[in-house]
Design a protein around this motif. Sequence first.
Motif, mmCIF file in Angstrom:
data_model
loop_
_atom_site.group_PDB
_atom_site.id
_atom_site.type_symbol
_atom_site.label_atom_id
_atom_site.label_comp_id
_atom_site.label_asym_id
_atom_site.label_seq_id
_atom_site.Cartn_x
_atom_site.Cartn_y
_atom_site.Cartn_z
ATOM 1 N N UNK A 190 10.142 4.859 -2.073
ATOM 2 C CA UNK A 190 8.973 3.682 -2.270
ATOM 3 C C UNK A 190 9.102 3.272 -3.694
ATOM 4 N N UNK A 191 9.676 4.173 -4.558
ATOM 5 C CA UNK A 191 9.534 3.836 -6.081
ATOM 6 C C UNK A 191 10.726 2.661 -6.180
ATOM 7 N N UNK A 192 11.807 2.973 -5.413
ATOM 8 C CA UNK A 192 13.016 1.850 -5.331
ATOM 9 C C UNK A 192 12.444 0.736 -4.699
ATOM 10 N N UNK A 193 11.690 0.743 -3.745
ATOM 11 C CA UNK A 193 11.012 -0.413 -3.057
ATOM 12 C C UNK A 193 10.048 -1.297 -4.041
ATOM 13 N N UNK A 194 9.389 -0.402 -4.774
ATOM 14 C CA UNK A 194 8.286 -0.988 -5.835
ATOM 15 C C UNK A 194 9.127 -1.788 -6.776
#
Lengths: 284, 204
Positions: free
Chosen positions: A39-43
Motif C-alpha cells: 500500500x505504501x508503494x501504491x501511495x
Amino acid sequence: MNFEDDKQKNKRLSQLLSVTEKNVAGPDKKFLDKLQEKSTAEFMASCANKNSKTTLPIWRIIMKSNITKFAAAAIIIVVVILSISLWDKSNSTAYAFEQTLEAFRDVQTIHLFGRDLRDSNFEMWVQLNSDTGMPDYCRLYTPSDNYLAVSRPDKSYQYNEKTNRVQITSGMLLGHMEFAPAYMFEELIKYSKMENTDIKVDINYEHDPESDKTLILAIYETPIEKWKIFIDPDTKLPVRLNLLSETHRMGLVFKDVDKIEYNLDFPEGIFDFEIPEGAQVIEQ
Amino acid sequence: MDKNTERDIARGLQQGDRQAWLQLYEAYAEPVLRNISRLVGGDAATVGDIVQETFLAAARSARNFRPDRGTLWVWLWTIARRQVALYYRKQKPNIVLSRAQQWWTSLDGEKFDWIDTKADMPPDILESQELAALVRCTLSELPGDYQALLLAKYVDNQPAGQIAGQMDCSEMAVRSKLARARKAFRKAFEKINRTPSGLRKVKL
C-alpha cells in the motif's frame, strides 16, 4: 424495540453485537506487513507525476479466496494486457493498456448511449465514487420500454411510465447498474496475469470516419462473450463497444454502446427521483 | 489519535509524504481488519482480500483527503464499508444468509422480545453461527458511521469520549447518533429476517 441508553439494554445489545466476534482470528502480522509494503508503494506511485513514464504498479497479494472471480453481469469491459506496446499506424505513438487504467482514475462521470439485447435504445448516466471507482449513482432510461431506473446508495427506483408503477428498493440496484469500468479493468489485469485462462485478445486499428481518428480496436473473448472495444488514442478511454456474441444471458444487457462521454457536468437532480402522482408504489 | 497528529498526517498525505502514509497505516490497519472481520466473518482469505482492497483504494486517493469532510478514521472506514458492501453484493445468492434466515424463522419463542430486551436470549442462540451471520449482514446494511459507532461502543466497549475523538464531534453528538444507530440496526435486523436473502436484481 426500546434501546434506550440504560445499563441492562446496553448489555443486551453488546451481547448481540459481540456475536460478530465469533470465529474471528486475530490479525495476521505477516499479511499486515506485506500489505503495508504494497500500500505504501501504491501511495507513492499515485503521488508520482502523471506524465512520468513509470509503469503504474497494480499489485495484489494473491489470496486463496474466490472474491476476484470474473463477474458475468453486464458491465462494459476494458481489455487489459500489461506490457504490450502497440504502435499507431499513423504516427507511431506507443500505446499500452496501463494508460487506459490511468485515464480512468480521472473519470468521475460517464454518459453513454446504446442498445440492449432486444435492440432497445438506452441512455445511461453514472457517477463514480472517487475512492473506489464503483458507481455511487446511476440512471438508466429505455424509452421503448417506458422504463426508468435510478440507483442510489440509500434507495433505488424502477419506474414504468406506461403502467405508472414504481418499485422502490433499499440500497443500490445490482447487475448492469454496477457500471464500473476501472474496477473491471483491474479485475482483468489480474486475469491477464494468470496462466491458462480462456481469455483472448486481439489488437488492431480501425479508422473512424466520424471522428476522423484511427481508433485502437481490441477484440476480447471469454468463454461466455466476445466484445469489440474501440479506444480513443488521445484520451485512452473507450468510446464505443459492440457485443459480438454471448452465451450467458443472465444479467447481460448491453449489446452496443455507440457513444461514451466522460466527465460531463450532469444536470442538477439527475439522480433524484420523484414518485409521480397516482403511481402504484411497491417497496421491497 | 489526537488532533495534532491527525492534522500532521492529513497534511503529509496531501503532500505525498511516505511517512504520513505509514503513520496512517500503523494507526488503523488493525482496527480496519478487526471491523471487517466482524462484518464478514472469520475466513482469513476473504477478510484479507477486503482489507487489501481497502488500503489500496485508500492509497490511491489519500492525496485527495480533505480534513473538512471528516476524520481519517471516518474516511478510511467509508472506503472499507464500500468494499464490504461489494463483497456482500457478490454473494449471489447468499446461501449463508439464506440458511440463517430459515433458522431464525424456525426458532420457537418471541424472537423480537429478545431484541426488545424483554427476555434473555438463550445462550445456545447467542452462540449460534446463524445469529452471527444475521447480525453481520444487518451491520453491513447500515451506513458506515453507524457501523463504526455500534462496533466501537458495544463490541470494543469504548467510552463515548474516545469515540467522539475518533469522529471529531462532541460526546452529546455521539450519544445522539448512537441512539439513531441502534434504531437503524433494529429496523435493518427485522427487514433482513423478513425478506429473501440478498437478491435485488434489475431486470429489463
